[in-house]
Design a protein around this motif. Sequence first.
Motif, PDB file in Angstrom:
ATOM      1  N   HIS A 280      -7.635 -31.249  27.891  1.00  0.00           N
ATOM      2  CA  HIS A 280      -6.647 -32.010  28.666  1.00  0.00           C
ATOM      3  C   HIS A 280      -7.256 -33.065  29.597  1.00  0.00           C
ATOM      4  O   HIS A 280      -6.632 -33.448  30.587  1.00  0.00           O
TER       5      HIS A 280
ATOM      6  N   GLN B 285      -0.678 -28.340  29.175  1.00  0.00           N
ATOM      7  CA  GLN B 285      -1.673 -27.330  29.494  1.00  0.00           C
ATOM      8  C   GLN B 285      -0.948 -26.079  30.010  1.00  0.00           C
ATOM      9  O   GLN B 285      -0.013 -26.194  30.792  1.00  0.00           O
TER      10      GLN B 285
ATOM     11  N   ARG C 253      -8.994 -21.476  23.661  1.00  0.00           N
ATOM     12  CA  ARG C 253      -9.687 -22.748  23.615  1.00  0.00           C
ATOM     13  C   ARG C 253      -9.942 -23.063  22.151  1.00  0.00           C
ATOM     14  O   ARG C 253     -10.239 -22.186  21.368  1.00  0.00           O
TER      15      ARG C 253
ATOM     16  N   ARG D 194      -6.444 -30.756  23.171  1.00  0.00           N
ATOM     17  CA  ARG D 194      -7.116 -29.467  23.294  1.00  0.00           C
ATOM     18  C   ARG D 194      -8.625 -29.611  23.162  1.00  0.00           C
ATOM     19  O   ARG D 194      -9.393 -28.954  23.867  1.00  0.00           O
TER      20      ARG D 194
END
Length: 348
Positions: free
Chosen positions: A343, A223, A238, A339
């Motif tokens: 996470h 991350q 995202r 993703r």
Amino acid sequence: METRIVKINSTDGEDAKKALRDAADILRRGGLVVMPTETVYGLGGDATSADAAEKIYRAKGRPSNNPLIIHIASPEEAEGYCHTSLLYYRLAEAFMPGPLTVIMPKKDTVPLSVTGGLDTVAVRCPAHKVAGALIREFGRPIAAPSANVSGRPSPTCAEYAAEDLSGRVDMIIDGGECEIGLESTIVKIDGDSLTLLRPGGITLDALNMICESVSVSRAVTEQLREGETVESPGMMYRHYSPRTPVVLLDGGDEDFVSFICYEQQRTGGKCAVICYDGEEKFVGEKNVITIGERDDLASHGKHLFTALRVADTFGCEVIYAHLPPKNGLGLALYNRMIRAAAHTVRKI
Ligand code: TXA
Ligand code: MG
């Protein structure tokens, strides 16, 4: 805008040839064509046109600083658009045409708007016959991000591309289901070294056979920290996110089954499950999608994005799935799933 949808199964028939000529005409006039590739469907436009790039960003709802891949019909065509090297040709010989994208310093023939302002360009030579035939018919490279609206899973069939982009593109070429189902492996060349920016159908092991120095970008598995920048702008956004939260379960197969049975009971069957073939018998069959035999990672890759889209339609509180392994093709699955799950991993 009305979107014409055309089915092409082989590139030989008269109908197919006519459709490819029409599609190339659309591209020449600055329009947009969705094309099948062996990885996922692409939202194509003229890679040498700043206007076409703008249209792609708009149709996809994508920030214009997130660069596009340009698709070529043969590895040598890269010469016209970037500064190649011996390492590029070694990669090309091993993996092109195929699911590999290579980032190199760009030439002026590629507008900056295509590369999101970067002085490098991503080049890929797809193995899909229809994509190859369209690029050849057009006579120039085709810039194409995945044919989804920004933030949605990449489409692995024409129906999903149409779901996202109908009314926003001139034509969709339906070439059936994508063979690989995950986007291409992306590497950046830096002298004699490679950096893996996105894992895909060409595995890290395969890259290591061609190049002695391959490093893996931290963003592939980790991350990002607040404010951390990475080499591939796309990694900052995202991605692959269903509306329903995804939770990855880290544990043995038996633990997976018993955890889900318990959760189904606790929530009154409000959990969606993405699992291996055979497990549906144990986890309740309702709101369950299977993605292939336990160790058939290629099948998991092919079915993953469809599974995420379908699981999102169940109206559940959560989607549970196995945490993929990080070896071989598993690294690509891990990268997409981690993703999709923002996470969220739960040890069981
Ligand atoms: O399999 C694929 O690669 C599919 C099919 C259609 O070819 N395309 C695809 O494109 O996945 P897209 O735009 O969805 O993902 C490309 C990724 C983005 O994350 C972008 O940031 C990164 O590649 N990228 C493109 N050009 C780059 C560059 N010059 N430097 C760093 N990253 C780059
Ligand atoms: Mg994409």
